[in-house]
Design an enzyme around this catalytic site. Structure first.
Site, PDB file in Angstrom:
ATOM      1  N   GLU A  34      33.895  33.879  45.836  1.00  0.00           N
ATOM      2  CA  GLU A  34      34.730  33.549  47.209  1.00  0.00           C
ATOM      3  C   GLU A  34      34.308  33.589  48.215  1.00  0.00           C
ATOM      4  O   GLU A  34      33.960  34.414  49.778  1.00  0.00           O
ATOM      5  CB  GLU A  34      35.760  34.609  47.771  1.00  0.00           C
ATOM      6  N   GLU A  79      42.074  33.497  36.821  1.00  0.00           N
ATOM      7  CA  GLU A  79      42.708  34.284  37.482  1.00  0.00           C
ATOM      8  C   GLU A  79      43.937  34.235  37.892  1.00  0.00           C
ATOM      9  O   GLU A  79      44.424  34.548  38.872  1.00  0.00           O
ATOM     10  CB  GLU A  79      41.986  34.983  39.001  1.00  0.00           C
TER      11      GLU A  79
END
Ligand code: XIL
Length: 618
Positions: free
Chosen positions: A162, A268
């Site tokens: 991220e 995920e």
């Protein structure tokens, strides 16, 4: 790489047996063959594991599913900095060791998460002022220690997590603020130094579709490859809403990363629903999961599909997104949900290549809302054949620079040697030493440019050595020679009077044989993503195509996918690639591009396919 993979594979087979045993011990109603991992074969299907789940009151049931259903395992929190590196000079490996021992006992591959993130960092590192070199050394110490310790255990590392915000700008994290954006490449380089074998990936959310954020990741990955910074793949986190995503955009996005030679991991996945979930929303969720998995399985570069947990009893969703939940494939009582069945059924089909009838998130649910997967034998798989598919113009003029395009199928990072015979008709332009190393020249090794230097017909062939699949799954080092060399005839630029001028590949010039659907998939201040679908509206196949159009304004194509695009001034030519050269009657070819623009981003007024004007479908 090879030996680790081999041992891993033996362990997987062992674990498969053990894991199924565990499952059949603890569950009711399902037989041991009915596991996701059995349906997945060599494809990786996985889950994240909760912190210290071995202390849960239902630990045995939890572990039976985690170990029995999946063949890849991510410790969900306990490899993050705050957990593993709580003090500057002390590491806490105890829970990680336990995760690894459990995963190994089920023959699972282990995915490390994560070496760099802006969240879940201990105060000692995040809340102090460091110089760039101090913080870099702290990062190096962490990578050396953690990657080094699990060198023989962890197969894939989320090196950076991220890094970009949703607009594609580097997040102003303390890493960025102290070291600058080079912190990302420093981490990749250091991890590679510590473990020359491990797969190094960049992981993020909201990068599934082509958008400003995935463009930033793409630009970073491309830049890394061009500069020799080690990166092996991209992790799409896939935290979705029940409405799903645009699957075409996801497929195109994966393709552009695959075209760089990168692997793709769904890392995920969860699909959150507004609570309370209804049978309709659960069926819709099943469709979303199935569509995402479907696109991944159709993309040879997509290696794994991992969920962020498996039971709704333990999911990060309800506490993070109030009002939402029920995001996983088992309910809170560990009953498989429709999503489980949808995933199971799609895994059974393997890497199918037939077209998908329902491309969009809004499509009708196709998953059976039953809880019991149908029994089926574990598929035995032959090794997919590595192939090189070559394409080049069949005729060029003396002095012309032309491109030999090589499509690599079922072959990983490789060295490629291109030969031409007879000698003296063409030369590499610009010079490129052979073998062409994919790591150094990811683009050139796929698009080799030659200059035609003498008249005659030259045969071009290519062979590559790289990672190739082995029967039953896994990869080994092997080679492939193009089965169909291409021949290119070099002619004088002035055609002889007897020659009728040869138009570019022209099939049947019947009028209105085509229609074009041009859409702007997304647009921001200075750029946009264009998608084009060309449909053959005639009754004969189109063999080879070139679509011409003129941009009305200031649009400039930057890169594209699924066609070879060239722009001169306002004029654009999109040519087929070898794999989509034939458009069947009533069939379509779709391709896309990213472009910059200024002023109005007007849609082109007309399109010409192989010399014939197409009708425009709005
Ligand atoms: C989440 C965990 O599941 C939670 O337990 C924790 O409190 C916060 O982090 N993207 C990631 C994961 O990369 O690390 C996050 O995990 C979920 C979003």
């Amino acid at each position: 790489m090879n030996s680790r993979r081999r041992y891993w594979w033996i362990a997987v087979m062992l674990g498969l047996i053990l894991g199924q045993f565990a499952w059949s011990q603890s569950s009711s109603g399902q037989t041991s063959a009915q596991t996701l991992r059995a349906a997945a074969g060599s494809f990786l299907i996985g889950s994240a594991a909760d912190s210290d789940f071995w202390n849960f009151s239902d630990a045995a049931q939890y572990e039976a599913i985690l170990g029995g259903q999946f063949n890849i395992y991510t410790p969900g929190n306990q490899l993050k900095w705050d957990a593993v590196h709580p003090q500057r000079t002390s590491y806490n490996f105890t829970p990680v060791d336990r995760h690894i021992q459990i995963a190994k006992s089920y023959g699972q591959q282990i995915h490390g998460h994560t070496l760099l993130w802006h969240q879940q960092n201990p105060g000692w590192v995040a809340n102090q002022t460091w110089t760039a070199s101090e913080l870099t050394n702290i990062l190096y110490d962490h990578i050396d220690t953690v990657v080094g310790r699990y060198k023989n255990d962890i197969a894939i590392w989320d090196v950076a997590n991220e890094v970009f915000d949703d607009s594609g700008v580097y997040r102003r994290s303390f890493w960025y603020n102290t070291i600058g954006q080079s912190y990302v490449e420093l981490a990749f380089k250091r991890a590679r130094q510590v473990d020359s074998d491990v797969v190094l990936i960049y992981n993020d959310y909201n990068i599934e579709e082509i958008n400003a954020k995935s463009n930033a990741v793409y630009a970073m990955a491309k830049d890394f490859l061009a500069r020799g910074i080690p990166i092996d793949g991209i992790g799409f986190q896939m935290h979705l809403l029940g409405s799903g995503i645009n699957y075409n955009s996801f497929a195109q996005n994966m393709q552009r990363f695959a075209d760089l030679g990168l692997k793709i991991y769904v890392t995920e996945a969860d699909v959150r629903l507004q609570l309370p979930a209804t049978s309709a929303s659960l069926a819709q969720q099943a469709t979303v999961y199935q569509n995402v998995l479907d696109r991944c399985l159709r993309q040879p570069a997509c290696q794994a599909f991992q969920f962020w947990g498996f039971s709704d009893k333990y999911s990060w969703v309800p506490s993070t997104f109030p009002g939402y939940g029920a995001a996983l494939i088992y309910d809170e009582q560990y009953n498989p949900k429709p999503a489980y069945t949808a995933i199971y059924n799609r895994l059974l089909q393997g890497r199918s290549t037939t077209p998908t009838p329902t491309p969009n998130a809004t499509s009708t649910p196709t998953a059976q809302p039953t809880n019991t997967p149908t029994a089926s034998a574990t598929p035995t798989q032959a090794a997919p054949q590595p192939k090189l598919i070559l394409s080049a113009p069949s005729q060029v003029t003396l002095g012309q620079v032309f491109t030999l395009t090589i499509q690599y199928v079922n072959i990983g990072l490789q060295y490629t040697t291109v030969t031409s015979s007879p000698a003296g008709l063409v030369q590499l332009d610009p010079p490129l030493s052979m073998p062409c190393k994919y790591n150094q020249h990811p683009t050139q090794c796929k698009n080799i440019t030659f200059k035609a230097t003498a008249l005659g017909t030259v045969q071009l062939n290519a062979s590559a050595t790289g990672e190739v699949p082995i029967a039953g799954g896994g990869w080994t080092w092997g080679g492939a020679l193009a089965q169909n060399p291409v021949s290119v005839t070099i002619v004088n630029s002035t055609p002889t009077p007897t020659n009728t001028p040869t138009p570019t590949p022209s099939p049947t010039p019947t009028s209105n044989a085509c229609s074009v659907h041009y859409t702007i998939a997304s647009q921001w201040n200075t750029g946009f993503i264009g998608n084009v679908i060309v449909t053959n509206t005639s009754n004969t196949p189109i063999n080879g195509w070139a679509l011409n159009w003129n941009f009305a304004g200031n649009q400039q194509i930057i890169n594209g996918w699924n066609s070879s695009l060239t722009q001169t001034g306002n004029a654009v030519v999109a040519g087929n690639l070898s794999w989509n050269s034939v458009i069947a009657p009533q069939g379509s070819a779709s391709f896309g591009f990213q472009a910059s623009y200024s002023g109005a981003n007007a849609v082109p007024a007309s399109f010409i396919l192989n010399g014939v004007a197409c009708s425009i479908v709005p």
